[in-house]
Design an enzyme around this catalytic site. Structure first.
Site, PDB file in Angstrom:
ATOM      1  N   TYR A   1      31.838 -34.843  27.316  1.00  0.00           N
ATOM      2  CA  TYR A   1      33.022 -35.587  27.771  1.00  0.00           C
ATOM      3  C   TYR A   1      32.764 -37.081  27.639  1.00  0.00           C
ATOM      4  O   TYR A   1      31.635 -37.551  27.650  1.00  0.00           O
ATOM      5  CB  TYR A   1      33.368 -35.255  29.230  1.00  0.00           C
ATOM      6  CG  TYR A   1      32.426 -35.886  30.235  1.00  0.00           C
ATOM      7  CD1 TYR A   1      32.764 -37.058  30.915  1.00  0.00           C
ATOM      8  CD2 TYR A   1      31.181 -35.320  30.504  1.00  0.00           C
ATOM      9  CE1 TYR A   1      31.897 -37.642  31.826  1.00  0.00           C
ATOM     10  CE2 TYR A   1      30.301 -35.895  31.406  1.00  0.00           C
ATOM     11  CZ  TYR A   1      30.662 -37.050  32.071  1.00  0.00           C
ATOM     12  OH  TYR A   1      29.790 -37.637  32.962  1.00  0.00           O
TER      13      TYR A   1
ATOM     14  N   TYR B   1      22.901 -38.391  28.326  1.00  0.00           N
ATOM     15  CA  TYR B   1      23.761 -39.316  29.085  1.00  0.00           C
ATOM     16  C   TYR B   1      23.784 -40.669  28.390  1.00  0.00           C
ATOM     17  O   TYR B   1      22.727 -41.246  28.078  1.00  0.00           O
ATOM     18  CB  TYR B   1      23.231 -39.483  30.510  1.00  0.00           C
ATOM     19  CG  TYR B   1      24.147 -40.294  31.406  1.00  0.00           C
ATOM     20  CD1 TYR B   1      25.131 -39.678  32.163  1.00  0.00           C
ATOM     21  CD2 TYR B   1      24.040 -41.685  31.464  1.00  0.00           C
ATOM     22  CE1 TYR B   1      25.986 -40.416  32.977  1.00  0.00           C
ATOM     23  CE2 TYR B   1      24.887 -42.435  32.257  1.00  0.00           C
ATOM     24  CZ  TYR B   1      25.861 -41.793  33.018  1.00  0.00           C
ATOM     25  OH  TYR B   1      26.716 -42.524  33.801  1.00  0.00           O
TER      26      TYR B   1
ATOM     27  N   PHE C   1      32.554 -45.820  32.431  1.00  0.00           N
ATOM     28  CA  PHE C   1      32.305 -45.404  31.050  1.00  0.00           C
ATOM     29  C   PHE C   1      31.048 -44.551  31.065  1.00  0.00           C
ATOM     30  O   PHE C   1      29.977 -45.019  31.460  1.00  0.00           O
ATOM     31  CB  PHE C   1      32.085 -46.604  30.124  1.00  0.00           C
ATOM     32  CG  PHE C   1      31.689 -46.219  28.709  1.00  0.00           C
ATOM     33  CD1 PHE C   1      32.597 -46.319  27.664  1.00  0.00           C
ATOM     34  CD2 PHE C   1      30.404 -45.755  28.426  1.00  0.00           C
ATOM     35  CE1 PHE C   1      32.237 -45.959  26.364  1.00  0.00           C
ATOM     36  CE2 PHE C   1      30.035 -45.382  27.138  1.00  0.00           C
ATOM     37  CZ  PHE C   1      30.954 -45.485  26.102  1.00  0.00           C
ATOM     38  N   GLU C   2      31.179 -43.319  30.651  1.00  0.00           N
ATOM     39  CA  GLU C   2      30.007 -42.487  30.426  1.00  0.00           C
ATOM     40  C   GLU C   2      30.359 -41.407  29.421  1.00  0.00           C
ATOM     41  O   GLU C   2      31.475 -40.875  29.417  1.00  0.00           O
ATOM     42  CB  GLU C   2      29.453 -41.874  31.722  1.00  0.00           C
ATOM     43  CG  GLU C   2      30.419 -41.067  32.537  1.00  0.00           C
ATOM     44  CD  GLU C   2      29.830 -40.613  33.879  1.00  0.00           C
ATOM     45  OE1 GLU C   2      28.725 -41.060  34.263  1.00  0.00           O
ATOM     46  OE2 GLU C   2      30.494 -39.809  34.567  1.00  0.00           O
ATOM     47  N   ILE C   3      29.429 -41.146  28.531  1.00  0.00           N
ATOM     48  CA  ILE C   3      29.532 -40.056  27.571  1.00  0.00           C
ATOM     49  C   ILE C   3      28.345 -39.149  27.850  1.00  0.00           C
ATOM     50  O   ILE C   3      27.194 -39.598  27.788  1.00  0.00           O
ATOM     51  CB  ILE C   3      29.496 -40.571  26.122  1.00  0.00           C
ATOM     52  CG1 ILE C   3      30.693 -41.499  25.858  1.00  0.00           C
ATOM     53  CG2 ILE C   3      29.509 -39.391  25.141  1.00  0.00           C
ATOM     54  CD1 ILE C   3      30.677 -42.147  24.475  1.00  0.00           C
TER      55      ILE C   3
END
Length: 366
Positions: free
Chosen positions: A178, A206, A263-265
């Site tokens: 995500y 992460y 903001f994180e992927i």
């Protein structure tokens, strides 16, 4: 930041906790299928289909109906700078039913799959076992100290949801990766490489763009609670972890550094795994989300720093990004030019006194 938005690019499948009421047979060229999902393609939206080189991934946005204009701004920026070239799906989550106006105006901007979901009440409520009198006293104290969102129960609900429940939502269960997006954010540079595929192909778990210090008054008992967990479960602590990023004295205290989680992927299977599940349940049982104001950013950051190897964390230096007053702009001239970035390199938050980037660089130099 108080943003009830989780943007997730996905195929909408009718499920008990999914809200999406049909309002038209077609919407500006988007076909509204029988299961109420909006699509511009006749192709299957099977997330395991990687024939076009896409990862099993989605954008996630947790939002309120009142965030419509900010959501539109973020989606336009993300589409312009990245997703128009790739076509990843979106998932929008809300603790209240989305209005038809919200769904219509957002859906018209997106050519990929879109789903709108309703959050389960038990995932967005202060638990019954929380001592409300104690929690109210804590909120009043934070208000007196002028702590941001110190008096807000809704903000605490959001932090707890982001910490332990978003990845359990029915609309997200079929996805592995995500990218969290919030309203009113800016993307300053063209993103020509697929971040999801980069993470997947390089064993990253992460990813972040900005790292900052947490407000001390919101997490006074968080680190003692973490150290209790470490003592009970040393088997979960990874070799070659990133303890040096979150502690300056080998774990005796928390230096308050965290990845700014607006903001994180990341890989949702990490949150779904045994270590993080046990960690979240331990934290949640102490009531700190309500007796203090524990945020999902320090919770995610501490977990990633302890349970992952340091080389499984990734700084997306090439992604120019702005949230509220703080933004990251690529400092490498070559990277800035290649991305056709519109941000000022001089204004990048990376080496602001409030940034933890020096801690990150020290960690990565070890």
């Amino acid at each position: 930041m108080l943003r009830y938005v989780f943007m997730v690019f996905i195929l909408l499948v009718r499920k008990p906790n999914v809200l999406y009421r049909s309002y038209s047979n077609t919407i500006f060229g988007h076909r509204l299928s029988n299961d109420s999902s909006i699509t511009t393609s006749t192709n299957s939206a099977d997330p395991s289909n990687t024939t076009q080189g896409l990862a099993n991934a989605t954008f996630v946005m947790l939002v309120r109906n009142s965030d419509l204009d900010g959501t539109i701004s973020s989606v336009r920026a993300l589409e312009d700078r990245f997703n128009s070239k790739f076509g990843y799906p979106y998932v929008f989550l809300n603790n209240e039913p989305f209005t038809d106006e919200f769904k219509r105006r957002v859906s018209v901007l997106i050519r990929s799959e879109v789903e709108f979901g309703l959050i389960q009440q038990e995932h967005w409520s202060q638990p019954d076992w929380i001592d409300e009198e104690k929690a109210e006293k804590a909120r009043k104290k934070m208000v007196a100290l002028n702590v941001k969102y110190g008096g807000s129960v809704a903000y605490r609900n959001m932090c707890r949801f982001n910490s332990g429940f978003f990845y359990r939502h029915d609309l997200l269960r079929k996805y592995k990766w995500y990218w969290r997006v919030e309203p009113n954010v800016k993307f300053y540079c063209d993103i020509n490489q697929d971040p999801f595929r980069y993470m997947e192909e390089n064993n990253k778990i992460y990813g972040f763009t900005i790292t900052v210090y947490e407000i001390s008054a919101t997490i006074r008992s968080l680190w003692p609670t973490v150290t209790d967990f470490i003592e009970m479960h040393p088997e979960y602590i990874a070799d070659d972890n990133a303890m040096e990023f979150i502690s300056d004295n080998n774990g005796k205290s928390y230096n308050r550094c965290h990845f700014w989680s607006n903001f994180e992927i990341a890989d949702m299977d990490f949150w779904r795994g045994e270590a993080y599940t046990a960690f979240f349940e331990h934290l949640d049982s102490k009531g700190g989300f309500y007796y203090e104001r524990w945020g999902d950013a320090p919770v995610h950051s501490i977990a990633a720093s302890l349970f992952l190897k340091r080389d499984q964390l990734h700084f997306f230096e090439e992604i120019g990004y702005q949230h509220d007053d703080w933004g990251h702009c690529p400092l490498s001239d070559g990277m800035w030019e290649k991305g056709r970035c519109s941000c000022s390199q001089k204004g990048s938050f990376d080496y602001d006194p409030s940034s933890c980037m020096p801690h990150w660089e020290k960690l990565m130099s070890i």
